[in-house]
Write a protein that holds these residues in place. Structure first.
Motif, short mmCIF file in Angstrom:
data_model
loop_
_atom_site.label_atom_id
_atom_site.label_comp_id
_atom_site.label_asym_id
_atom_site.label_seq_id
_atom_site.Cartn_x
_atom_site.Cartn_y
_atom_site.Cartn_z
N VAL A 30 0.83 -1.22 0.00
CA VAL A 30 0.00 0.00 0.00
C VAL A 30 0.86 1.27 0.00
CG1 VAL A 30 -0.10 0.18 2.54
CG2 VAL A 30 -2.04 1.02 1.16
N GLY A 31 0.28 2.34 -0.48
CA GLY A 31 0.93 3.66 -0.34
C GLY A 31 2.03 3.90 -1.36
N GLY A 32 3.14 4.45 -0.85
CA GLY A 32 4.24 4.89 -1.72
C GLY A 32 4.75 3.82 -2.69
N VAL A 34 3.16 1.34 -4.09
CA VAL A 34 2.22 1.13 -5.20
C VAL A 34 2.31 2.32 -6.16
CG1 VAL A 34 -0.22 0.80 -5.83
CG2 VAL A 34 0.69 -0.22 -3.72
N ARG A 35 2.29 3.51 -5.57
CA ARG A 35 2.42 4.73 -6.39
C ARG A 35 3.69 4.67 -7.25
NH1 ARG A 35 4.12 8.41 -2.41
NH2 ARG A 35 6.18 7.75 -3.07
N ASP A 36 4.81 4.37 -6.62
CA ASP A 36 6.07 4.37 -7.36
C ASP A 36 6.10 3.27 -8.41
OD1 ASP A 36 6.90 6.58 -5.99
OD2 ASP A 36 8.15 5.49 -4.56
N PRO A 43 10.42 1.45 -5.88
CA PRO A 43 9.99 1.85 -4.53
C PRO A 43 11.15 1.78 -3.54
CG PRO A 43 8.52 0.21 -5.46
CD PRO A 43 9.71 0.28 -6.37
N GLN A 44 11.19 2.77 -2.62
CA GLN A 44 12.28 2.78 -1.63
C GLN A 44 12.01 1.76 -0.53
OE1 GLN A 44 12.84 6.77 -0.30
NE2 GLN A 44 13.54 7.41 -2.31
N ASP A 45 10.74 1.65 -0.14
CA ASP A 45 10.39 0.64 0.85
C ASP A 45 8.97 0.15 0.58
OD1 ASP A 45 8.93 2.86 1.77
OD2 ASP A 45 10.50 3.39 3.18
N ARG A 118 -5.73 7.94 4.39
CA ARG A 118 -4.43 8.30 3.80
C ARG A 118 -4.49 9.69 3.18
NH1 ARG A 118 -0.99 3.89 3.93
NH2 ARG A 118 -2.05 2.18 4.98
N ASP A 119 -3.32 10.30 2.99
CA ASP A 119 -3.31 11.72 2.65
C ASP A 119 -3.77 12.06 1.23
OD1 ASP A 119 -0.95 10.55 1.76
OD2 ASP A 119 0.40 11.89 2.87
N PHE A 120 -3.16 11.45 0.22
CA PHE A 120 -3.45 11.84 -1.17
C PHE A 120 -3.92 10.64 -1.98
CE2 PHE A 120 -0.01 14.45 0.58
CZ PHE A 120 -0.76 15.61 0.75
N GLU A 160 -6.73 18.25 10.34
CA GLU A 160 -6.38 17.06 11.15
C GLU A 160 -4.88 16.97 11.36
OE1 GLU A 160 -9.73 13.99 9.28
OE2 GLU A 160 -7.64 13.77 8.75
N ASP A 161 -4.12 17.13 10.28
CA ASP A 161 -2.67 16.98 10.35
C ASP A 161 -2.05 17.99 9.38
OD1 ASP A 161 -0.03 16.29 10.41
OD2 ASP A 161 -0.28 14.25 9.65
N ALA A 162 -1.51 19.06 9.96
CA ALA A 162 -0.99 20.16 9.13
C ALA A 162 0.24 19.74 8.32
CB ALA A 162 -0.67 21.36 10.01
N LEU A 163 0.91 18.68 8.75
CA LEU A 163 2.09 18.26 7.96
C LEU A 163 1.69 17.92 6.52
CD1 LEU A 163 5.17 17.66 8.16
CD2 LEU A 163 4.52 15.24 8.28
N ARG A 164 0.45 17.49 6.34
CA ARG A 164 0.00 17.13 4.99
C ARG A 164 0.12 18.30 4.01
NH1 ARG A 164 -5.21 14.22 7.63
NH2 ARG A 164 -4.11 12.37 8.36
N ILE A 165 0.06 19.53 4.52
CA ILE A 165 0.22 20.72 3.68
C ILE A 165 1.58 20.65 2.98
CG2 ILE A 165 0.51 23.25 3.77
CD1 ILE A 165 -1.28 23.06 6.39
N LEU A 169 3.11 19.51 -1.08
CA LEU A 169 4.11 20.20 -1.89
C LEU A 169 5.34 19.33 -2.13
CD1 LEU A 169 3.96 23.87 -0.53
CD2 LEU A 169 2.48 22.70 -2.17
N ARG A 170 5.67 18.51 -1.14
CA ARG A 170 6.81 17.60 -1.31
C ARG A 170 6.54 16.64 -2.47
NH1 ARG A 170 8.19 11.70 0.02
NH2 ARG A 170 7.30 11.83 2.11
N PHE A 171 5.36 16.04 -2.49
CA PHE A 171 5.07 15.08 -3.57
C PHE A 171 4.98 15.82 -4.91
CE2 PHE A 171 3.54 12.42 0.04
CZ PHE A 171 4.41 11.36 -0.14
N ALA A 172 4.39 17.02 -4.91
CA ALA A 172 4.32 17.80 -6.16
C ALA A 172 5.73 18.05 -6.69
CB ALA A 172 3.59 19.11 -5.92
N ASN A 207 13.25 19.19 3.03
CA ASN A 207 14.47 18.86 2.30
C ASN A 207 14.18 18.04 1.05
OD1 ASN A 207 16.43 20.22 3.82
ND2 ASN A 207 16.27 18.67 5.42
N LYS A 208 13.18 17.16 1.15
CA LYS A 208 12.80 16.39 -0.04
C LYS A 208 12.20 17.32 -1.08
CE LYS A 208 11.94 12.25 2.68
NZ LYS A 208 10.89 11.46 3.30
N LEU A 209 11.37 18.25 -0.60
CA LEU A 209 10.75 19.23 -1.51
C LEU A 209 11.84 20.03 -2.24
CD1 LEU A 209 7.98 21.78 -0.37
CD2 LEU A 209 9.67 22.30 -2.10
#
Ligand code: ATP
Ligand code: MG
Length: 414
Positions: A30-32, A34-36, A43-45, A118-120, A160-165, A169-172, A207-209
């Motif tokens: 699930v998650g990253g 599958v996306r990758d 995928p990294q993990d 999940r976030d996105f 709910e979770d401001a880190l998602r903001i 942008l990191r994923f974009a 840093n990833k962004l």
């Protein structure tokens, strides 16, 4: 909706899925990962989500090495084939009173509910061999359209979770995607809530962004987000022309976080390099950056290269900074648009190939070759090194001793 898409799940992960499924549970990657996989990236993990609750997961993996670090949130790490696989029970997040982490989590037997937290959309897909791809929120379509879109109401998800903001942008940036308009609107409206997020979480996403392919567009379009945690950069971020120019410059540089951070602070007008370094280091300390990075950013901000370079000048810069830092400094200057770095680069290669003496350990003279020099030993060795770097004396003990003797007799005469 189940689609016919295949993800090549490596054996060490497949065996984790198999073990859960044989015990009668649902289990998916699930998650990253599958996306990758769908993007054709490695995928990294690999994360696994399962209908088994934590006690049941532990029971399935009796005999395996299991690390229970995230057990309160339903996650255990299973070591399979020597590699870690995070296995998380399907869960629904409870209320958020601090917009950081849920006050509690509830386990559920519904994959749909787990995907919904999940976030996105692009991060809310699951895959297993028997069922194929599970994509309840249009993740595949968003991957094809290259957009980052929240699962559900963006405003509510950011509350709910401001880190998602910042994750949006990191994923974009990393995927070079755009941010879907409602999600983008909520990013701008909610940016201030990042104040409530732990510094380490912010800094890791940032840093990833900063090193992503799409960093330039993100910095230009969402300047108010970094301005929340990089208060020092606010004047730069708020000026559209300066912002665009700096974003371009940052993205011309290699994808290294210290280098790109240094470029941001060097673009701050009205400060000298020392002041820029102090501002940057203060900000980095506040964001809990590693000491090594704080030191490196300072050194990069202080980068200087005279307009006309010579062997002695480059020997000194190389000796003072070391090869790696000096090369990074040249890359920084190139990103800033300096067009005369080629000569410095050529001299650097020449000096290193010839193994010219540029530091005290390379000097053919040591402290114990100067008995009786006492407190003056350090000064004399440095004078000898300086003469060697200037090409005045060969790096040979006899020549250096003669040079120093001459130097001392000149001094006594004066
Ligand atoms: P990366 O390639 O950087 O590891 P990732 O998508 O795997 O990307 P992680 O931070 O490892 O990102 O998170 C794994 C998954 O957990 C995400 O894909 C997403 O489904 C979910 N997730 C992570 N953080 C959040 C969050 N703050 N809110 C909601 N879901 C999240
Ligand atoms: Mg991940």
């Amino acid at each position: 909706m189940v689609c016919t898409v295949t993800v090549s799940v490596p054996d060490f992960v497949q065996s984790v899925l198999g073990r859960l499924q044989k015990s009668g549970f649902e289990a998916w990657v699930v998650g990253g990962c599958v996306r990758d996989s769908l993007l054709g990236r490695v995928p990294q993990d690999w994360d696994v989500t399962t209908s088994a609750v934590p006690e049941e997961i532990k029971h399935c993996f009796a005999g395996y090495r299991v690390i229970e670090t995230g057990i309160a949130h339903g996650t255990v790490t299973v070591i399979s084939g020597g590699k870690p696989v995070e296995v998380t029970a399907y869960r629904v997040d409870g209320t958020y009173s601090d917009s950081r982490h849920p006050d509690f989590v509830t386990f559920t037997r519904s994959l749909h509910e787990d995907l919904a937290r999940r976030d996105f959309t692009v991060n809310a897909m699951a895959f297993c061999e028997s069922e194929g791809l599970r994509d309840d929120f249009g993740g595949r379509e968003d991957l094809a359209r290259q957009v980052i879109r929240c699962v559900g109401s963006p405003k509510r998800r950011f509350d709910e979770d401001a880190l998602r903001i910042l994750r949006a942008l990191r994923f974009a940036s990393v995927l070079n995607f755009s941010v879907e308009s409602k999600t983008a609107e909520a990013v701008r409206a909610c940016a201030g809530q990042l104040h409530s997020v732990a510094a380490e979480r912010i800094f890791s996403e940032w840093n990833k962004l900063l090193c992503g392919k799409g960093a330039e567009a993100v910095l230009c379009e969402f300047p108010t987000v970094p301005a929340v945690f990089f208060e020092e950069l606010r004047p730069l971020l708020e000026d559209p022309a300066a912002r665009r120019q700096t974003a371009e410059c940052v993205c011309r540089a290699p994808t290294e976080k210290s280098l790109r951070t240094a470029l941001l602070f060097r673009a701050l007008r009205g400060y000298d390099a020392e002041e820029q370094a102090a501002l940057a280091q203060n900000a980095l300390r506040r964001l809990h950056a590693e000491h090594k990075m704080i030191v490196r950013v300072g050194a990069l901000i202080r980068t200087e290269l005279p307009e006309s370079v010579s062997l002695p000048v480059i020997r000194r810069l190389l000796g003072r900074n070391g090869e790696e830092l000096f090369s990074a400094q040249l890359a920084l200057l190139r990103a800033e648009g300096r067009t005369d770095t080629a000569a410095a680069e050529r001299l650097k290669t020449e000096i290193l190939a010839r193994e010219d003496c540029i530091s005290l350990p390379q000097l053919a003279l040591k402290g114990n070759d100067l008995p009786g020099a006492g407190k003056r030993t350090g000064m004399l060795l440095n004078a000898a090194l300086s003469a060697v770097m200037d090409g005045l004396v060969p790096n040979r003990k006899a020549d250096l001793l003669q040079y120093l003797a001459q130097l001392q007799s000149d001094e006594t005469e004066q």
